[in-house]
Design a protein around this motif. Structure first.
Motif, PDB file in Angstrom:
ATOM      1  N   LEU A 151       0.829  -1.202   0.000  1.00  0.00           N
ATOM      2  CA  LEU A 151       0.000   0.000   0.000  1.00  0.00           C
ATOM      3  C   LEU A 151       0.864   1.253   0.000  1.00  0.00           C
ATOM      4  CD1 LEU A 151      -2.744   1.373   0.131  1.00  0.00           C
ATOM      5  CD2 LEU A 151      -2.711   1.097   2.614  1.00  0.00           C
ATOM      6  N   ALA A 152       1.935   1.262   0.804  1.00  0.00           N
ATOM      7  CA  ALA A 152       2.817   2.425   0.859  1.00  0.00           C
ATOM      8  C   ALA A 152       3.493   2.667  -0.485  1.00  0.00           C
ATOM      9  CB  ALA A 152       3.868   2.232   1.952  1.00  0.00           C
ATOM     10  N   LYS A 153       3.808   1.611  -1.196  1.00  0.00           N
ATOM     11  CA  LYS A 153       4.432   1.752  -2.504  1.00  0.00           C
ATOM     12  C   LYS A 153       3.421   2.165  -3.562  1.00  0.00           C
ATOM     13  CE  LYS A 153       7.240  -0.850  -5.844  1.00  0.00           C
ATOM     14  NZ  LYS A 153       7.886  -2.171  -6.124  1.00  0.00           N
ATOM     15  N   PHE A 154       2.186   1.682  -3.424  1.00  0.00           N
ATOM     16  CA  PHE A 154       1.149   1.945  -4.427  1.00  0.00           C
ATOM     17  C   PHE A 154       0.643   3.381  -4.349  1.00  0.00           C
ATOM     18  CE2 PHE A 154      -3.439   2.011  -5.404  1.00  0.00           C
ATOM     19  CZ  PHE A 154      -3.406   1.616  -6.738  1.00  0.00           C
ATOM     20  N   ASP A 155       0.429   3.897  -3.129  1.00  0.00           N
ATOM     21  CA  ASP A 155      -0.153   5.227  -2.967  1.00  0.00           C
ATOM     22  C   ASP A 155       0.474   5.930  -1.768  1.00  0.00           C
ATOM     23  OD1 ASP A 155      -1.695   7.488  -3.043  1.00  0.00           O
ATOM     24  OD2 ASP A 155      -3.619   6.492  -2.728  1.00  0.00           O
ATOM     25  N   PRO A 156       1.738   6.338  -1.881  1.00  0.00           N
ATOM     26  CA  PRO A 156       2.385   6.994  -0.730  1.00  0.00           C
ATOM     27  C   PRO A 156       1.729   8.308  -0.349  1.00  0.00           C
ATOM     28  CG  PRO A 156       3.758   7.150  -2.702  1.00  0.00           C
ATOM     29  CD  PRO A 156       2.645   6.205  -3.031  1.00  0.00           C
ATOM     30  N   GLN A 157       1.238   9.071  -1.342  1.00  0.00           N
ATOM     31  CA  GLN A 157       0.582  10.340  -1.020  1.00  0.00           C
ATOM     32  C   GLN A 157      -0.716  10.103  -0.257  1.00  0.00           C
ATOM     33  OE1 GLN A 157       1.586   9.539  -4.127  1.00  0.00           O
ATOM     34  NE2 GLN A 157       3.364  10.889  -4.424  1.00  0.00           N
ATOM     35  N   GLY A 158      -1.492   9.107  -0.676  1.00  0.00           N
ATOM     36  CA  GLY A 158      -2.731   8.816   0.023  1.00  0.00           C
ATOM     37  C   GLY A 158      -2.499   8.338   1.439  1.00  0.00           C
ATOM     38  N   LEU A 159      -1.511   7.477   1.620  1.00  0.00           N
ATOM     39  CA  LEU A 159      -1.229   6.974   2.954  1.00  0.00           C
ATOM     40  C   LEU A 159      -0.677   8.071   3.854  1.00  0.00           C
ATOM     41  CD1 LEU A 159      -1.315   4.462   4.698  1.00  0.00           C
ATOM     42  CD2 LEU A 159       0.994   3.910   3.925  1.00  0.00           C
ATOM     43  N   ALA A 160       0.030   9.038   3.283  1.00  0.00           N
ATOM     44  CA  ALA A 160       0.590  10.128   4.097  1.00  0.00           C
ATOM     45  C   ALA A 160      -0.510  10.934   4.777  1.00  0.00           C
ATOM     46  CB  ALA A 160       1.454  11.034   3.222  1.00  0.00           C
ATOM     47  N   ARG A 161      -1.719  10.964   4.195  1.00  0.00           N
ATOM     48  CA  ARG A 161      -2.822  11.704   4.804  1.00  0.00           C
ATOM     49  C   ARG A 161      -3.319  11.041   6.086  1.00  0.00           C
ATOM     50  NH1 ARG A 161      -4.219  12.725  -0.733  1.00  0.00           N
ATOM     51  NH2 ARG A 161      -5.474  10.828  -0.835  1.00  0.00           N
ATOM     52  N   ALA A 162      -2.891   9.803   6.332  1.00  0.00           N
ATOM     53  CA  ALA A 162      -3.302   9.114   7.553  1.00  0.00           C
ATOM     54  C   ALA A 162      -2.369   9.393   8.724  1.00  0.00           C
ATOM     55  CB  ALA A 162      -3.369   7.604   7.306  1.00  0.00           C
ATOM     56  N   LEU A 163      -1.282  10.105   8.492  1.00  0.00           N
ATOM     57  CA  LEU A 163      -0.368  10.434   9.579  1.00  0.00           C
ATOM     58  C   LEU A 163      -1.046  11.398  10.559  1.00  0.00           C
ATOM     59  CD1 LEU A 163       3.101  10.883   7.843  1.00  0.00           C
ATOM     60  CD2 LEU A 163       2.563   9.297   9.715  1.00  0.00           C
ATOM     61  N   GLY A 164      -0.930  11.106  11.837  1.00  0.00           N
ATOM     62  CA  GLY A 164      -1.533  11.969  12.847  1.00  0.00           C
ATOM     63  C   GLY A 164      -2.098  11.145  13.979  1.00  0.00           C
ATOM     64  N   ARG A 165      -2.599  11.835  14.999  1.00  0.00           N
ATOM     65  CA  ARG A 165      -3.084  11.185  16.202  1.00  0.00           C
ATOM     66  C   ARG A 165      -4.609  11.132  16.234  1.00  0.00           C
ATOM     67  NH1 ARG A 165       0.529   8.356  18.784  1.00  0.00           N
ATOM     68  NH2 ARG A 165      -0.456   8.765  20.801  1.00  0.00           N
ATOM     69  N   ASP A 166      -5.126   9.992  16.588  1.00  0.00           N
ATOM     70  CA  ASP A 166      -6.546   9.827  16.911  1.00  0.00           C
ATOM     71  C   ASP A 166      -6.614   8.732  17.972  1.00  0.00           C
ATOM     72  OD1 ASP A 166      -9.260   9.541  17.121  1.00  0.00           O
ATOM     73  OD2 ASP A 166      -9.639   9.540  14.968  1.00  0.00           O
ATOM     74  N   GLU A 167      -6.283   9.105  19.181  1.00  0.00           N
ATOM     75  CA  GLU A 167      -6.068   8.130  20.233  1.00  0.00           C
ATOM     76  C   GLU A 167      -7.337   7.368  20.602  1.00  0.00           C
ATOM     77  OE1 GLU A 167      -4.277  10.199  23.456  1.00  0.00           O
ATOM     78  OE2 GLU A 167      -2.453  10.716  22.341  1.00  0.00           O
ATOM     79  N   ASP A 168      -8.487   8.038  20.581  1.00  0.00           N
ATOM     80  CA  ASP A 168      -9.735   7.364  20.942  1.00  0.00           C
ATOM     81  C   ASP A 168     -10.040   6.231  19.964  1.00  0.00           C
ATOM     82  OD1 ASP A 168     -10.002   9.078  23.032  1.00  0.00           O
ATOM     83  OD2 ASP A 168     -11.481  10.376  22.075  1.00  0.00           O
ATOM     84  N   HIS A 169      -9.956   6.552  18.681  1.00  0.00           N
ATOM     85  CA  HIS A 169     -10.266   5.529  17.680  1.00  0.00           C
ATOM     86  C   HIS A 169      -9.219   4.423  17.688  1.00  0.00           C
ATOM     87  CE1 HIS A 169     -10.087   3.729  13.614  1.00  0.00           C
ATOM     88  NE2 HIS A 169     -11.405   3.723  13.750  1.00  0.00           N
ATOM     89  N   THR A 170      -7.950   4.776  17.860  1.00  0.00           N
ATOM     90  CA  THR A 170      -6.896   3.774  17.872  1.00  0.00           C
ATOM     91  C   THR A 170      -7.089   2.796  19.018  1.00  0.00           C
ATOM     92  OG1 THR A 170      -5.329   5.305  16.844  1.00  0.00           O
ATOM     93  CG2 THR A 170      -4.408   3.421  18.016  1.00  0.00           C
ATOM     94  N   ALA A 171      -7.466   3.293  20.188  1.00  0.00           N
ATOM     95  CA  ALA A 171      -7.705   2.414  21.337  1.00  0.00           C
ATOM     96  C   ALA A 171      -8.911   1.515  21.085  1.00  0.00           C
ATOM     97  CB  ALA A 171      -7.916   3.243  22.597  1.00  0.00           C
ATOM     98  N   TRP A 172      -9.993   2.098  20.524  1.00  0.00           N
ATOM     99  CA  TRP A 172     -11.182   1.293  20.207  1.00  0.00           C
ATOM    100  C   TRP A 172     -10.832   0.209  19.202  1.00  0.00           C
ATOM    101  CZ3 TRP A 172     -13.431   0.631  15.372  1.00  0.00           C
ATOM    102  CH2 TRP A 172     -14.660  -0.044  15.351  1.00  0.00           C
ATOM    103  N   PHE A 173     -10.078   0.562  18.173  1.00  0.00           N
ATOM    104  CA  PHE A 173      -9.761  -0.389  17.120  1.00  0.00           C
ATOM    105  C   PHE A 173      -8.879  -1.513  17.654  1.00  0.00           C
ATOM    106  CE2 PHE A 173      -7.911  -1.984  13.197  1.00  0.00           C
ATOM    107  CZ  PHE A 173      -8.994  -1.950  12.330  1.00  0.00           C
ATOM    108  N   ALA A 174      -7.920  -1.190  18.525  1.00  0.00           N
ATOM    109  CA  ALA A 174      -7.062  -2.223  19.110  1.00  0.00           C
ATOM    110  C   ALA A 174      -7.880  -3.206  19.941  1.00  0.00           C
ATOM    111  CB  ALA A 174      -5.971  -1.575  19.950  1.00  0.00           C
ATOM    112  N   ASP A 175      -8.850  -2.706  20.722  1.00  0.00           N
ATOM    113  CA  ASP A 175      -9.703  -3.585  21.520  1.00  0.00           C
ATOM    114  C   ASP A 175     -10.543  -4.497  20.622  1.00  0.00           C
ATOM    115  OD1 ASP A 175      -8.708  -2.464  23.821  1.00  0.00           O
ATOM    116  OD2 ASP A 175     -10.403  -1.083  24.101  1.00  0.00           O
ATOM    117  N   VAL A 176     -11.048  -3.943  19.525  1.00  0.00           N
ATOM    118  CA  VAL A 176     -11.847  -4.737  18.593  1.00  0.00           C
ATOM    119  C   VAL A 176     -10.994  -5.839  17.968  1.00  0.00           C
ATOM    120  CG1 VAL A 176     -13.066  -4.655  16.389  1.00  0.00           C
ATOM    121  CG2 VAL A 176     -13.520  -2.920  18.120  1.00  0.00           C
ATOM    122  N   CYS A 177      -9.769  -5.511  17.573  1.00  0.00           N
ATOM    123  CA  CYS A 177      -8.882  -6.514  16.983  1.00  0.00           C
ATOM    124  C   CYS A 177      -8.572  -7.623  17.979  1.00  0.00           C
ATOM    125  CB  CYS A 177      -7.597  -5.858  16.501  1.00  0.00           C
ATOM    126  SG  CYS A 177      -7.792  -4.822  15.041  1.00  0.00           S
TER     127      CYS A 177
END
Length: 252
Positions: A151-177
């Protein structure tokens, strides 16, 4: 795994060395010629212990195949969250027929109702059954790390837009996984309210990703952060901004 195509030299413990003449990867059957130009033998890649000429085993669907890629996508998103790409979100929902589930990876601002407006990557379980790839240059059965690199090789510009913090969602997603992987996925399909109005928020639907798995009986999965308010107000897209003509602006 090496390429498997007509002309590939194989080894069978009872027949010796042979050459593939036909491959059907949808069913797992091949035809091969062993010493006779006029006679071929049909072999099943799951049970006939076929090997490449150098002795490497050819393994095909030893375990029930995944019907949908969502669990693999969840593991990939969790890995990217850990690497700092926390503004990456996975939305899953069923097709109207209910036979397959779609998925949408989107980045940037977390807004579930405006998700269709976000750039990202889409896919469907119906397409995945025929061609089990995500669509960004990955190979069937790629590991989580391989999916991330592809994915990083296919669309580096698109993936770069995901850089940043969203701690609430990250914690929820980790619990779901932790609760669902590797055999189950979640669906963020919101049931339509009954005639009496909006119903109470139910648990997130959970679906097995492989045939033969029992129904999910683990802890209830809560809805992601930012979703709760959607159950208490009308689902109306924001109206476009009103732009006044220059003359009207002067009068104001």
């Amino acid at each position: 795994m090496k390429a498997l195509a007509p002309g590939t030299v194989i080894f069978h413990r009872h027949r010796g060395y042979g050459v593939i003449t036909h491959v059907n990867l949808l069913t797992g059957w091949i035809s091969a010629r062993f010493g006779s130009e006029s006679r071929t033998l049909d072999l099943n890649l799951s049970t006939d212990e076929v090997q490449f000429a150098d002795g490497e085993a050819i393994l095909f669907r030893r375990a029930p195949p995944e019907r949908m890629p969502h669990a693999r996508l969840m593991a990939m998103v969790r890995s990217l969250h850990a690497a700092g790409y926390e503004k990456l979100y996975l939305y899953s929902w069923p097709k109207p027929s209910g036979l397959h589930w779609r998925w949408h990876l989107f980045t940037g601002q977390r807004n579930w109702m405006q998700r269709p407006w976000r750039e990202g990557w889409y896919g469907s379980g119906a397409d995945y059954n025929v061609n089990p790839v995500m669509g960004w240059g990955d190979s069937p059965g790629a590991t989580t790390e391989e999916l991330v690199h592809a994915l990083a090789k296919f669309d580096p510009q698109g993936l770069a837009r995901a850089l940043g913090r969203d701690e609430d969602h990250t914690a929820w997603f980790a619990d779901v996984c932790d609760a669902l992987l590797p055999g189950y996925m979640y669906s963020l399909d919101m049931e339509k309210p009954a005639a009496s109005g909006l119903r109470d928020m139910p648990p997130v639907p959970v679906i097995p990703v492989r045939a033969g798995l029992p129904a999910y009986d683990g802890p209830d999965i809560g809805w992601p952060p930012g979703w709760a308010g959607l159950w208490t107000r009308a689902h109306v897209m924001p109206a476009p901004k009103i732009r006044l003509a220059p003359q009207e602006e002067e009068e104001r």
